[in-house]
Design a protein around this motif. Sequence first.
Motif, mmCIF file in Angstrom:
data_model
loop_
_atom_site.group_PDB
_atom_site.id
_atom_site.type_symbol
_atom_site.label_atom_id
_atom_site.label_comp_id
_atom_site.label_asym_id
_atom_site.label_seq_id
_atom_site.Cartn_x
_atom_site.Cartn_y
_atom_site.Cartn_z
ATOM 1 N N ALA A 1 0.625 -1.240 0.013
ATOM 2 C CA ALA A 1 0.188 -0.146 0.149
ATOM 3 C C ALA A 1 0.853 1.253 0.214
ATOM 4 C CB ALA A 1 -0.901 -0.073 1.180
ATOM 5 N N LYS A 2 0.288 2.365 -0.141
ATOM 6 C CA LYS A 2 1.016 3.632 -0.455
ATOM 7 C C LYS A 2 1.722 4.002 0.836
ATOM 8 C CE LYS A 2 -2.344 5.859 -3.426
ATOM 9 N NZ LYS A 2 -3.426 6.881 -3.535
ATOM 10 N N ARG A 3 1.480 3.756 2.152
ATOM 11 C CA ARG A 3 2.313 3.826 3.520
ATOM 12 C C ARG A 3 3.342 3.119 3.246
ATOM 13 N NH1 ARG A 3 -1.166 3.612 6.971
ATOM 14 N NH2 ARG A 3 -1.453 5.834 7.498
ATOM 15 N N TRP B 1 5.179 2.137 0.603
ATOM 16 C CA TRP B 1 6.119 2.839 -0.425
ATOM 17 C C TRP B 1 6.915 4.058 0.319
ATOM 18 C CZ3 TRP B 1 8.106 0.599 -4.191
ATOM 19 C CH2 TRP B 1 7.461 -0.343 -5.185
ATOM 20 N N LEU B 2 5.980 4.612 1.036
ATOM 21 C CA LEU B 2 6.699 6.067 1.691
ATOM 22 C C LEU B 2 7.605 5.481 2.813
ATOM 23 C CD1 LEU B 2 6.671 9.039 2.738
ATOM 24 C CD2 LEU B 2 4.716 8.505 4.302
ATOM 25 N N PHE C 1 -4.563 6.099 4.801
ATOM 26 C CA PHE C 1 -3.324 6.930 4.288
ATOM 27 C C PHE C 1 -3.936 7.952 3.187
ATOM 28 C CE2 PHE C 1 -0.094 7.985 1.315
ATOM 29 C CZ PHE C 1 1.097 8.080 2.094
ATOM 30 N N PRO C 2 -3.094 9.319 3.478
ATOM 31 C CA PRO C 2 -2.197 9.452 4.386
ATOM 32 C C PRO C 2 -2.935 10.184 5.884
ATOM 33 C CG PRO C 2 -2.824 11.354 3.148
ATOM 34 C CD PRO C 2 -3.808 10.208 2.484
ATOM 35 N N ASP D 1 1.781 10.224 9.280
ATOM 36 C CA ASP D 1 2.382 10.120 8.054
ATOM 37 C C ASP D 1 3.544 11.180 7.736
ATOM 38 O OD1 ASP D 1 1.859 7.296 7.532
ATOM 39 O OD2 ASP D 1 -0.014 8.037 7.023
#
Length: 278
Positions: free
Chosen positions: A66-68, A70-71, A143-144, A148
């Motif tokens: 998920a995007k988190r 990748w962050l 997210f976000p 974050d």
Amino acid sequence: MTARIFGMGSVILSALLASALSITMAGAWAIARKPGRSGWTDVIWSYAIGLAGVVAALTPIDGPPAKRRWLVALLVAGWSLRLGTHIARRTKGGQDDPRYAELRGEWGDRFDRRFFGFLQIQGAAAWLLSVSILVAARNPALFPAWSDWAGALILLAAVIGEAVADAQLDSFRSNPANRRRVCDTGLWGLSRHPNYFFEWLGWVAYAVIAIGPDGRFGWGWLALSGPVFMYWLLVHVSGIPPLEAHMLRSRGEAFRRTQRRIRAFWPIPLFRTEEDRP
């Protein structure tokens, strides 16, 4: 959700990372056995944590990243590349890190055996830090979240602060007139080891992301082990104590005056008496 996130897949991944980090630090030991190569252990350690962190964040043990995730992967990769590359450039000259040179002299004929154990402890430390990254990446909150952005800003500040401290020290050392002097300008006038402070601060970022916006992700609190452990390691074990012992031997009274004027870790000014002014 929490039980599914931290099921058998996470346990297996964590165990594999522990084994890989142990093998990696055994390789670092093989390189560092000869004098003049000990600095490469920190290069390898920095890159190893970065790679382990990216793997911990992105391995699809419970679905696509998920995007988190990748962050978090981006944050740890950026930190690792900056720090590892800086230490590599410093180490190319072929001189031992003062901390490890101290251990080589102290341990004598037992250096090889004891240094192997020392680096295995470093590998265990890297594994513990990778766990902080693992739980930060897998916080199930939407997210976000504000946490974050806060975590990303903290890590960015930590990387920039450490880079500035490193650049200030390199500039100071490049002047032959400063050969026997102690750097106490810029960030080094606020802390005797500002690079260590910012190194510690970076691990606070993962705890903020892992705990999340409301603290309801129970596993996220495990990420507090990262900054707690790094503080202990830097301030009480392999960071400040051996480096300051080296500075006292090489700089003597000049460094003692610096100790009286400037805090060891926290970048908070101390009141200076006339006696302690440079």
